[in-house]
Design a protein around this motif. Structure first.
Motif, PDB file in Angstrom:
ATOM      1  N   PHE A  64       0.835  -1.209   0.000  1.00  0.00           N
ATOM      2  CA  PHE A  64       0.000   0.000   0.000  1.00  0.00           C
ATOM      3  C   PHE A  64       0.860   1.246   0.000  1.00  0.00           C
ATOM      4  CE2 PHE A  64      -3.804  -2.410   1.352  1.00  0.00           C
ATOM      5  CZ  PHE A  64      -4.714  -1.787   0.546  1.00  0.00           C
ATOM      6  N   VAL A  89       2.587   1.866  -3.305  1.00  0.00           N
ATOM      7  CA  VAL A  89       1.698   2.450  -4.325  1.00  0.00           C
ATOM      8  C   VAL A  89       1.418   3.901  -3.991  1.00  0.00           C
ATOM      9  CG1 VAL A  89      -0.598   2.346  -5.317  1.00  0.00           C
ATOM     10  CG2 VAL A  89       0.709   0.262  -4.947  1.00  0.00           C
ATOM     11  N   ASP A  96      -6.598  14.434   0.600  1.00  0.00           N
ATOM     12  CA  ASP A  96      -7.931  14.383  -0.006  1.00  0.00           C
ATOM     13  C   ASP A  96      -8.806  15.511   0.497  1.00  0.00           C
ATOM     14  OD1 ASP A  96      -6.928  12.205  -1.089  1.00  0.00           O
ATOM     15  OD2 ASP A  96      -8.150  10.762   0.017  1.00  0.00           O
ATOM     16  N   LEU A 151      -1.420  -6.298 -15.919  1.00  0.00           N
ATOM     17  CA  LEU A 151      -2.085  -5.006 -15.812  1.00  0.00           C
ATOM     18  C   LEU A 151      -1.086  -3.856 -15.813  1.00  0.00           C
ATOM     19  CD1 LEU A 151      -4.882  -5.682 -13.212  1.00  0.00           C
ATOM     20  CD2 LEU A 151      -5.192  -4.870 -15.535  1.00  0.00           C
ATOM     21  N   THR A 152       0.016  -4.040 -15.118  1.00  0.00           N
ATOM     22  CA  THR A 152       0.955  -2.917 -15.008  1.00  0.00           C
ATOM     23  C   THR A 152       1.932  -2.877 -16.164  1.00  0.00           C
ATOM     24  OG1 THR A 152       2.258  -4.323 -13.566  1.00  0.00           O
ATOM     25  CG2 THR A 152       0.831  -2.706 -12.519  1.00  0.00           C
ATOM     26  N   ASN A 164     -10.479   8.411  -2.095  1.00  0.00           N
ATOM     27  CA  ASN A 164      -9.176   7.932  -2.527  1.00  0.00           C
ATOM     28  C   ASN A 164      -9.215   6.410  -2.661  1.00  0.00           C
ATOM     29  OD1 ASN A 164      -6.497   7.093  -2.698  1.00  0.00           O
ATOM     30  ND2 ASN A 164      -5.787   8.920  -1.602  1.00  0.00           N
ATOM     31  N   ILE A 187      -7.065   4.177  -2.754  1.00  0.00           N
ATOM     32  CA  ILE A 187      -6.189   3.392  -1.867  1.00  0.00           C
ATOM     33  C   ILE A 187      -6.796   3.282  -0.475  1.00  0.00           C
ATOM     34  CG2 ILE A 187      -3.894   3.331  -0.849  1.00  0.00           C
ATOM     35  CD1 ILE A 187      -2.946   4.773  -3.396  1.00  0.00           C
ATOM     36  N   ILE A 242      -4.012  -7.395  -7.208  1.00  0.00           N
ATOM     37  CA  ILE A 242      -4.744  -6.998  -8.418  1.00  0.00           C
ATOM     38  C   ILE A 242      -5.287  -5.586  -8.279  1.00  0.00           C
ATOM     39  CG2 ILE A 242      -6.808  -7.466  -9.774  1.00  0.00           C
ATOM     40  CD1 ILE A 242      -4.649  -9.366 -10.364  1.00  0.00           C
ATOM     41  N   LEU A 286      -4.348  -3.039  -6.449  1.00  0.00           N
ATOM     42  CA  LEU A 286      -3.344  -1.988  -6.541  1.00  0.00           C
ATOM     43  C   LEU A 286      -2.829  -1.854  -7.971  1.00  0.00           C
ATOM     44  CD1 LEU A 286      -1.446  -2.444  -3.186  1.00  0.00           C
ATOM     45  CD2 LEU A 286      -3.040  -0.653  -3.827  1.00  0.00           C
ATOM     46  N   ALA A 287      -2.700  -2.990  -8.664  1.00  0.00           N
ATOM     47  CA  ALA A 287      -2.269  -2.919 -10.063  1.00  0.00           C
ATOM     48  C   ALA A 287      -3.274  -2.105 -10.872  1.00  0.00           C
ATOM     49  CB  ALA A 287      -2.142  -4.323 -10.642  1.00  0.00           C
ATOM     50  N   ILE A 288      -4.559  -2.329 -10.601  1.00  0.00           N
ATOM     51  CA  ILE A 288      -5.587  -1.563 -11.328  1.00  0.00           C
ATOM     52  C   ILE A 288      -5.468  -0.080 -11.000  1.00  0.00           C
ATOM     53  CG2 ILE A 288      -8.061  -1.166 -11.518  1.00  0.00           C
ATOM     54  CD1 ILE A 288      -8.442  -4.151 -11.093  1.00  0.00           C
ATOM     55  N   ILE A 289      -5.272   0.204  -9.709  1.00  0.00           N
ATOM     56  CA  ILE A 289      -5.161   1.613  -9.318  1.00  0.00           C
ATOM     57  C   ILE A 289      -3.982   2.269 -10.020  1.00  0.00           C
ATOM     58  CG2 ILE A 289      -4.576   3.108  -7.373  1.00  0.00           C
ATOM     59  CD1 ILE A 289      -6.226   1.238  -5.632  1.00  0.00           C
ATOM     60  N   VAL A 290      -2.860   1.565 -10.066  1.00  0.00           N
ATOM     61  CA  VAL A 290      -1.682   2.126 -10.725  1.00  0.00           C
ATOM     62  C   VAL A 290      -1.968   2.381 -12.195  1.00  0.00           C
ATOM     63  CG1 VAL A 290       0.657   1.589 -11.486  1.00  0.00           C
ATOM     64  CG2 VAL A 290      -0.026   1.177  -9.121  1.00  0.00           C
ATOM     65  N   THR A 291      -2.627   1.408 -12.828  1.00  0.00           N
ATOM     66  CA  THR A 291      -2.933   1.572 -14.250  1.00  0.00           C
ATOM     67  C   THR A 291      -3.842   2.776 -14.485  1.00  0.00           C
ATOM     68  OG1 THR A 291      -2.908  -0.814 -14.323  1.00  0.00           O
ATOM     69  CG2 THR A 291      -3.647   0.320 -16.301  1.00  0.00           C
ATOM     70  N   PHE A 349      -4.232   5.305 -12.538  1.00  0.00           N
ATOM     71  CA  PHE A 349      -3.506   6.543 -12.228  1.00  0.00           C
ATOM     72  C   PHE A 349      -2.601   6.939 -13.382  1.00  0.00           C
ATOM     73  CE2 PHE A 349      -0.031   8.982 -10.422  1.00  0.00           C
ATOM     74  CZ  PHE A 349      -0.732   9.933  -9.722  1.00  0.00           C
ATOM     75  N   ARG A 350      -2.008   5.949 -13.988  1.00  0.00           N
ATOM     76  CA  ARG A 350      -1.092   6.222 -15.085  1.00  0.00           C
ATOM     77  C   ARG A 350      -1.814   6.936 -16.229  1.00  0.00           C
ATOM     78  NH1 ARG A 350       1.264   0.960 -17.120  1.00  0.00           N
ATOM     79  NH2 ARG A 350       2.654   0.793 -15.353  1.00  0.00           N
ATOM     80  N   ARG A 387      -4.211  10.176 -14.147  1.00  0.00           N
ATOM     81  CA  ARG A 387      -3.571  11.066 -13.192  1.00  0.00           C
ATOM     82  C   ARG A 387      -4.468  11.303 -11.984  1.00  0.00           C
ATOM     83  NH1 ARG A 387       1.389  10.922 -13.397  1.00  0.00           N
ATOM     84  NH2 ARG A 387       1.850  10.146 -15.452  1.00  0.00           N
ATOM     85  N   VAL A 396     -11.982   7.399  -6.776  1.00  0.00           N
ATOM     86  CA  VAL A 396     -12.918   6.426  -7.332  1.00  0.00           C
ATOM     87  C   VAL A 396     -14.078   7.112  -8.034  1.00  0.00           C
ATOM     88  CG1 VAL A 396     -12.397   4.560  -5.738  1.00  0.00           C
ATOM     89  CG2 VAL A 396     -14.102   6.278  -5.110  1.00  0.00           C
ATOM     90  N   PRO A 456     -13.375   7.655 -12.505  1.00  0.00           N
ATOM     91  CA  PRO A 456     -13.763   6.714 -13.569  1.00  0.00           C
ATOM     92  C   PRO A 456     -15.253   6.430 -13.496  1.00  0.00           C
ATOM     93  CG  PRO A 456     -12.101   5.783 -12.100  1.00  0.00           C
ATOM     94  CD  PRO A 456     -12.684   6.945 -11.431  1.00  0.00           C
TER      95      PRO A 456
END
Lengths: 644, 261, 99
Positions: free
Chosen positions: B81, B84, B94, B176-177, C26, C28, C74, C76-81, C83-84, C87, C91, C94
């Motif tokens: 966490f 990331v 926020d 995914l990444t 947020n 996260i 998974i 966090l990977a989605i969140i990173v994607t 965010f990429r 920006r 939540v 999207p």
């Protein structure tokens, strides 16, 4: 191939239908030849422009020769063995019910085959000259061949469904040929009118076929005719009336007569072949062919007789008022077919005479039409008889052939019409005095209006337009006229002497019933001739002694009504067309407001509801999560409460 | 003492004291997760809750589970966490302004209702006398042995399925990444050639050199006292989190004003 | 002390997690709240194991942890994607599911 079947015809006797062998096995070729011509000409495109018309004519000629050979062969057979059946294949096998493509060649269809191919062939030859300068000649001959093929299919079919195919085929050909010059809007409209009115009659035909399927389980002639005696009288009556409706549509009888006059929009050879000699007599064929049905129903026969006698008078009256030579002849056709229908309605006493008159009429009326076409050809397509006059010197051959046809139609002995019409009037008199009187009256009026046509066209002073130079038509047109003229002279006596036509048709329609007449036959003949001569005399005094005005006089109320075909179109429009229009308007209104309203209303309800529900679909994940939590609260709440 | 705790069927006074000390910490830390404006703070409160829960597991005889909780959750998952968070931007705090209408009120009310229902269900349920897992442990010859026996005998199928889920997740995370290269990779010789030809053949200056702070977000100062843009990573400049000296910041503001005028 | 108190604590933590999912934006933090809910249920499982005197509850809690770990990976990977490309880690951003 069908096994030989013994068919019980009307009480008259038995007809043995045997398999078609030898030259009779070529029956299918009779139809295939003109059909081939139609296919080649209509699909072949411009490549067939050069030889197409000749090919079409030749194919019909070959069909005639084949028919002639078959006829001679048939004459050699004993009278009871003159029916031959040929089944090509099973067209529609549906469970126990099946429809075969099969043909039946018997004396009745033989007579039609000869008439159709002979007159058809002559009209083809005539058209070679008449249509020589038409750019669409090929299409015209293609349609003519299509017509001949359909007509032969109609008369040769061995079941009613196949008859119906031919029936629609001739209707289609008629429609295409009436509207042949469809660049003129009124011609196209005339074609549409004929087509639509024919459809009304066709409904009768199709309903009759459906009734046959439900009652007898078959539409084959043999099955229907052998089963008809067991059928209830109501069914037989309904069948007869439906077939009569079909006949009135195709044969231009009351109440479906209105299309024939407008059908004269087609080229004149078409009028001669289709709207005088052959197609319009299909109704007579249908009734005579269905004689076992009509024999069993007095009611149906009565309806046939009434239709016949009313139409013969109607047509005759209309004929007296027309100035258009083709329309006058069309009215005459209507009237003459009225005679045939009348004879057919008289039952066994009249079937043979109906066909007799049909054959002679086919010759002299085709001749008259071809003559009219020849006159128009020489007069720059002028059809108004008030613009004719004195043409007998300008076109002598046309005059002579026309005059022969004229004598035949008004029934001057020994011309063809005399014998056939005389027999019909006698039969009508024997059946009912008033019928006979009406028929004799019709003969008188026929004499009057035909004399009027001849006098206005060929006699009197010249009333031509200034730039018209009448001339005799080319050989290809006069030869068919001469041949038909010869037929008009001799055919009546040939068929009449020794009761040839009656004996010939006996295997199909049964023997002629002897009828008792209160007065001697000769006396009746004398009366008829006298009435005819009176009609001629009146016409003479009105149109030959007095000059014919170029502008038609106003005339009496009756004349004006007759010129308007007794307001048949107005009648149809106000009685059928307008109410039909109101009905459809109401149905459209009902459909739009009530049915669509219901459908649209429910759609709007769902749409509106959905639009409101859509607000819930915010696209925010957290809103959905909230809904899920609410659902979970609900479920857990229910579980906890139930446990309490 | 651990042995004792694990074997204890009934709650002892010591356990009661420990529970009443730890439970408020767990609840308080959990509430603080919600109330922290910065995600990093939330993560730290989260770690607190997890450690407390680990202790509670151990108190109830779940010694293995408590250790796993500390190692896997507090050690691995929470670090993930934080990792990331660093990637996404650690400084971003926020806004607490609710954008969805009635979302907060409805959420809290529904949550409270759900809690009441759960607790009502718990209070109404009748539980057996607490027996403790001691007997089960003894039957297998030890606590870890007991868990191992359960996992590899009765739950072996579940175990396999869960393994597949884990492997799939690992592959899925990579997929995914993963980022497709849109342009072909430039080979090293070309890069060197470009570099020599550029205005900066030498390496870029390091950040934080001659600056008040020594960090990557603080640009190096050039001899004339201005900041060298080349010394901070592009990403930071894009995020706008570069920290300038006070003098430099004033100069930049003056420049921007001048541009505006 | 009554061992049921563990269950009450578990309920409270679960509800806090649920409310957190609903109110925080947020991604996260939302994820952390989900982990909190999973942990709360784990506590309930362990308590049930203790109450019933068998080890199965703890085994289930163990599996929950494994699945949670997979889910975090998974998620966090989605969140990173996201965010990429966008920006943003909110939540609410999207929301293309909306019409």
């Amino acid at each position: 191939m069908n096994a030989a079947a013994v068919v019980h015809w009307s009480e008259g006797g038995q007809q043995v239908v045997s398999d078609a062998t030898g030259v009779f096995g070529l029956t299918w070729l009779l139809i295939a030849l003109p059909l081939l011509g139609a296919v080649v000409l209509l699909l072949g495109g411009r490549r067939t422009n050069s030889f197409g018309p000749l090919l079409a004519t030749a194919l019909v000629g070959v069909a005639f020769l084949l028919g002639l050979v078959q006829f001679l062969q048939m004459v050699g057979e004993p009278a009871a063995d003159r029916s031959f059946a040929q089944s090509l294949f099973t067209w529609a096998p549906i469970g126990d019910f099946s429809v075969d493509v099969g043909f039946q060649l018997d004396p009745l269809s033989m007579a039609f085959v000869l008439l159709v191919t002979f007159v058809g062939g002559l009209v083809h030859v005539y058209s070679l000259g008449y249509m020589a300068n038409d750019p669409d000649r090929r299409r015209f001959f293609g349609y003519l061949n299509l017509f001949v093929a359909s007509m032969l299919l109609l008369v040769l079919a061995s079941n009613y469904v196949l008859v119906y195919v031919g029936w629609e085929g001739v209707g289609l050909a008629s429609y295409l040929l009436i509207g042949f010059w469809n660049a003129k809007a009124e011609y196209a409209t005339a074609a549409k009118k004929a087509f639509v009115m024919n459809r009304v009659g066709d409904i009768g035909m199709s309903l009759a076929i459906m009734l046959m399927v439900t009652t007898f389980g078959t539409t084959a002639f043999s099955g229907v005719f052998s089963g008809v005696e067991q059928a209830s009288s109501g069914v037989v009556l309904a069948m007869g009336l439906l077939l009569l409706l079909a006949a009135t549509g195709k044969s231009a009888q009351l109440p479906l007569q209105a299309w024939l006059g407008d059908a004269m929009a087609g080229p004149t050879p078409v009028s001669a072949l289709i709207h005088a000699a052959t197609m319009v007599t299909a109704g007579v064929y249908l009734i005579v062919r269905s004689n076992p049905i009509f024999d069993l129903s007095d009611g149906a026969r009565l309806a046939v007789v009434l239709v016949g006698v009313l139409t013969l008078l109607f047509g005759a009256f209309v004929g007296t008022a027309k100035d258009d030579i083709k329309k006058a002849l069309a009215a005459s056709t209507m009237s003459q077919i009225g005679y045939m229908i009348l004879a057919a309605g008289l039952g066994p006493a009249g079937y043979a005479f109906a066909i007799f008159h049909l054959l002679t009429h086919g010759f002299f009326k085709a001749g008259l039409f071809l003559g009219a076409g020849s006159v128009m050809h020489g007069m720059d397509d002028e059809v108004n008889m008030r613009r004719y006059g004195g043409l007998r010197k300008a076109m002598p051959i046309t005059f002579i052939t026309f005059f022969v046809g004229y004598l035949a139609i008004i029934g001057i002995p020994p011309f063809a019409g005399f014998f056939s019409k005389d027999k019909i009037i006698e039969a009508a008199l024997a059946d009912n005095v008033w019928l006979g009187v009406a028929a004799i009256l019709g003969a008188g009026i026929t004499a009057f209006y035909m004399s009027r046509v001849v006098f206005m066209t060929f006699f009197g002073e010249q009333r031509w337009a200034d730039d018209v130079h009448p001339h005799e038509s080319p050989r290809s047109m006069t030869v068919p006229m001469v041949l038909l003229g010869i037929g008009s002279v001799v055919l009546g006596y040939v068929l009449y002497s020794g009761s040839r036509i009656v004996l010939w048709l006996e295997p199909v329609v049964g023997p002629e019933e002897e009828h008792e007449l209160g007065i001697p036959v000769l006396a009746i003949t004398a009366i008829i001739i006298a009435v005819t001569l009176v009609g001629v005399a009146i016409a003479y005094s009105m149109y030959l002694r007095k000059p014919v005005p170029v502008q038609a006089p106003l005339g009496t109320v009756v004349t004006r009504a007759a010129r308007q075909d007794f307001y048949q179109d107005a009648f149809n429009e106000s009685v059928f067309m307008r109410p039909g229009q109101y009905l459809t308007r109401f149905l459209v209104f009902f459909d739009n407001r009530v049915i669509d309203g219901f459908v649209n209303g429910s759609a709007a309800l769902i749409g509106g509801g959905s639009a409101r529900l859509r607000r819930w679909q915010t696209g925010f994940v957290r809103s959905y999560a909230l809904s899920m939590l609410a659902g979970a609260v609900l479920v857990v709440g229910v579980l906890v409460l139930v446990r309490l | 003492m651990i042995e004792l705790l694990a074997a204890t069927p009934q709650t002892s006074t010591g356990e009661a004291v420990a529970f009443w000390c730890l439970a408020p910490i767990a609840v308080g830390a959990a509430v603080m997760i919600l109330l922290s404006r910065k995600a990093v703070h939330s993560a730290l409160w989260m770690a607190t809750t997890m450690i407390v829960l680990a202790v509670l597991f151990i108190m109830q005889g779940g010694i293995f589970l408590g250790v796993v909780q500390v190692v896997v959750y507090t050690g691995a998952v929470m670090m993930l966490f934080l990792f990331v968070l660093m990637l996404v931007g650690v400084d971003a705090s926020d806004s607490f302004v609710e954008t969805l209408r009635a979302q907060r009120v409805a959420g809290i009310l529904l949550g409270a209702g759900f809690g009441v229902l759960l607790m009502a269900a718990v209070s109404r349920a009748t539980f057996p006398e607490a027996v403790g897992v001691g007997a089960a442990n003894d039957a297998a010859g030890g606590h870890v042995e007991a868990i191992a026996e359960a996992i590899f005998t009765r739950y072996v199928f579940t175990f396999e399925v869960v393994s597949i889920v884990l492997i799939t997740a690992a592959v899925g995370a990579m997929a995914l990444t993963h980022k497709e290269r849109l342009t072909p990779r430039r080979p090293q010789p070309e890069q060197s050639v470009d570099r020599i030809r550029s205005a900066h053949p030498t390496p870029h200056p390091s950040p934080g050199v001659y600056a008040q702070h020594n960090a990557v977000d603080t640009p190096a100062l050039l001899p004339d006292g201005t900041a060298s843009e080349a010394s901070v990573p592009d990403e930071l400049r894009r995020q706008g989190t570069v920290r300038y000296t006070e003098l430099e910041a004033a100069n930049r503001r003056a420049d921007e004003d001048g541009e505006r005028e | 002390m009554n061992p049921e108190n563990y269950l009450y604590l578990s309920s409270i933590l679960f509800v806090i997690g649920a409310v957190g999912v609903l109110v925080r934006r947020n991604a996260i933090v939302v994820f952390m709240c989900i982990e909190l809910m999973l942990n709360a249920s784990n506590l309930a499982f362990v308590s049930f194991a203790r109450l019933n005197g068998n080890i199965d509850g703890q085994v289930v809690a163990f599996f929950v942890m494994v699945v949670a770990a997979a889910e975090v990976v998974i998620g966090l990977a989605i969140i990173v994607t996201i965010f990429r490309t966008r920006r943003s880690a909110s939540v609410d951003d999207p929301n293309l599911l909306k019409l």
